[in-house]
Design an enzyme around this catalytic site. Structure first.
Site, PDB file in Angstrom:
ATOM      1  N   SER A   1      -7.113   9.914   2.584  1.00  0.00           N
ATOM      2  CA  SER A   1      -7.417   9.248   3.844  1.00  0.00           C
ATOM      3  C   SER A   1      -8.892   8.905   3.978  1.00  0.00           C
ATOM      4  O   SER A   1      -9.423   8.104   3.239  1.00  0.00           O
ATOM      5  CB  SER A   1      -6.938  10.112   5.014  1.00  0.00           C
ATOM      6  OG  SER A   1      -5.543  10.274   4.955  1.00  0.00           O
TER       7      SER A   1
ATOM      8  N   GLU B   1     -17.871   1.257  -4.649  1.00  0.00           N
ATOM      9  CA  GLU B   1     -17.914  -0.204  -4.723  1.00  0.00           C
ATOM     10  C   GLU B   1     -19.094  -0.831  -4.003  1.00  0.00           C
ATOM     11  O   GLU B   1     -19.544  -1.907  -4.397  1.00  0.00           O
ATOM     12  CB  GLU B   1     -16.610  -0.778  -4.155  1.00  0.00           C
ATOM     13  CG  GLU B   1     -15.381  -0.394  -4.983  1.00  0.00           C
ATOM     14  CD  GLU B   1     -14.085  -0.997  -4.455  1.00  0.00           C
ATOM     15  OE1 GLU B   1     -13.021  -0.683  -4.995  1.00  0.00           O
ATOM     16  OE2 GLU B   1     -14.149  -1.771  -3.474  1.00  0.00           O
TER      17      GLU B   1
ATOM     18  N   LYS C   1      -3.736   7.142   0.036  1.00  0.00           N
ATOM     19  CA  LYS C   1      -3.199   6.769   1.347  1.00  0.00           C
ATOM     20  C   LYS C   1      -3.969   5.558   1.842  1.00  0.00           C
ATOM     21  O   LYS C   1      -5.145   5.650   2.178  1.00  0.00           O
ATOM     22  CB  LYS C   1      -3.310   7.898   2.366  1.00  0.00           C
ATOM     23  CG  LYS C   1      -2.746   7.485   3.734  1.00  0.00           C
ATOM     24  CD  LYS C   1      -2.939   8.555   4.778  1.00  0.00           C
ATOM     25  CE  LYS C   1      -2.320   8.114   6.104  1.00  0.00           C
ATOM     26  NZ  LYS C   1      -2.979   6.944   6.689  1.00  0.00           N
TER      27      LYS C   1
END
Length: 491
Positions: A316, A327, A341
């Site tokens: 989560s 990223e 998730k």
């Protein structure tokens, strides 16, 4: 229920409440009484304002529902509980979605849910979720009875005190698992990868929601573990970083292993500390394919080199954090693939105190990747030693000479890892195994019976857990990576 702040693309986080149509984000956390603790504990959810009063709408498809209700109320052979009928109808609609992250909670379950984000609760300390009619462990809480007992991600809890959990929601399971500090709860558990289930008895305890643990080594590398994203996590982390800086920190390992998630606003605030201003933190895509981007707006950044540790218990909000670090901040991710998730939930309270949460969107990484059921792959994959994945041994069981079982095989592997050769590791408790147990008992100042049960079993698992911590290959790789990075920069 805690409300989380959200923001508009490129803007600041305006309000702790986000309009539903503008994706108000709420991070819901379920702590299994591990329970969250064992828990349903924090499952990532993004939600909206409390449900507005909804009047009866003339939907033709409801006629069948009304007809069924009327027939049951008038003709059932016993008096029916009208509230229970309505709750059952809502539960049925939610269950038909076949979505483990959508759930209906009656007033009692909703109250338990709201307590999940308080400063502490009493239970076993594990996060759970419902999956295909079964209750699965997402992650245990650091230092909890669940962690000490050896519960691990993907273990399945089959029964609580003899009552089957099959078909129950995670909220229903939490009500059974939680309880007062000092009381015992017997769990029937199917360890991940094991053929046979086992029973374990845990003593419930107070599970404090302390979420940041920091230490620094002689080389001035700080190791900061974030166990969940709770109400004060960002503040705790900032205090920990100041403390590490005062001690001469030159680099930092941020550890979100076994972190099941938590409050979104905390994850955003923490990620903002590392992601360059203007870079994307994450994206949300609704059922029409429309996307909104959450963008970093914090100008004060941590300047020392950083790496992030993840594993299969990182879920989560932890995955939002890890993906953004990977990223948008270019921070190396080390460890094992995360839980996976990638959906967004809206949570709404009804006037009677009950609650319904349901999936409304996907969340995507800054690059637009959907990690749902896939997880985030680390840049540098590193596994823990094989003995770190050994399943729990029940102190209630007696393993002795001539015993033959999978538990004996697990015990042999534990003894071998701790330096007590048990002979052939084959699941048969022979004379060499007995000698290994006696040697272990002698070293641990326990009566030398050669029988593995009770105090001996508990001490065996305690010593193994300490060995795992001392031989943390993932943490050591993170430290080595930082050293190499600093050496390269210096040259």
């Amino acid at each position: 229920m805690d409300e989380n702040q959200s923001g508009q693309p490129g803007g600041k986080h305006p309000s702790p409440y986000i309009r539903l149509k503008r994706f108000h984000f709420i991070m819901l956390v379920f702590f299994l009484v591990f329970a969250t603790a064992a828990i349903t504990t924090l499952a990532l959810a993004f939600g909206g304002e409390k449900a507005a009063e909804v009047g009866m709408k003339p939907h033709q498809e409801f006629e069948k529902l009304y007809e069924a209700y009327d027939k049951l109320e008038k003709n059932y052979y016993q008096d029916v509980n009208k509230e229970k009928l309505v709750n059952g109808a809502i539960n049925g609609m939610i269950d038909s979605l076949d979505d483990p992250y959508s759930d209906y909670m009656d007033k009692k379950e909703a109250n338990q849910f709201h307590e999940s984000v308080s400063s502490s609760f009493e239970g076993i300390g594990a996060e759970i979720q419902e999956e295909k009619g079964m209750i699965k462990v997402v992650s245990p809480i650091k230092g909890s009875p669940a962690e000490k007992a050896g519960l691990r991600p993907n273990d399945r809890i089959l029964a609580v005190d003899g009552k089957s959990l099959e078909g129950m929601s995670s909220s229903e399971a939490v009500l059974l698992i939680r309880g007062e500090k000092g009381t015992k709860v017997k769990l029937k558990v199917q360890p991940a990868g094991a053929k046979e289930p086992m029973e374990m008895t845990l003593v419930r305890d107070e599970i404090p929601i302390e979420t940041v643990y920091a230490e620094i080594n002689d080389e001035k590398v700080a190791h900061i573990q974030i166990t969940s994203f709770s109400e004060h996590t960002a503040a705790e982390l900032k205090d920990a970083i100041k403390d590490m800086e005062a001690k001469g920190m030159t680099s930092m390992v941020l550890d979100v292993r076994q972190n099941p998630g938590g409050l979104l606003d905390q994850a955003i605030e923490i990620t903002d500390m590392f992601v360059p201003e203007g870079k994307i933190l994450f994206q949300v895509e609704d059922n029409n394919g429309k996307r909104e981007k959450m963008v970093s707006d914090n100008k004060e950044k941590i300047s020392v080199p950083v790496v992030v540790l993840v594993d299969s218990g990182s879920a989560s909000a932890s995955e939002i954090f890890a993906a953004a670090m990977k990223e948008s901040a270019g921070v190396p991710i080390i460890g094992e693939k995360t839980f996976g998730k990638g959906t967004v939930q809206t949570a709404e309270d009804f006037k009677d105190g009950s609650n319904m949460k349901f999936t409304t969107a996907k969340w995507l990484t800054p690059s637009g990747n959907w990690i749902h059921k896939k997880g985030i792959k680390p840049d540098i994959p590193v596994k823990l030693p094989d003995y770190a994945n050994l399943s729990y041994l029940s102190p209630d069981n007696e393993l002795k000479l001539d015993s033959l079982s999978e538990e004996v095989k697990t015990a042999e592997k534990m003894l071998e890892a701790l330096g007590y050769p048990p002979g052939k590791v084959d699941g048969f408790f022979d004379g060499e195994t007995e000698k290994a147990v006696k040697d272990f008992q002698k070293k641990s100042n326990i009566e030398q019976t050669g029988v593995l049960s009770g105090e001996t079993t508990v001490q065996l698992m305690t010593d193994l857990r300490e060995k795992i911590q001392e031989n943390d290959t993932q943490k050591q790789k993170a430290i080595d990576t930082l050293k190499n990075e600093q050496t390269s920069s210096a040259s």
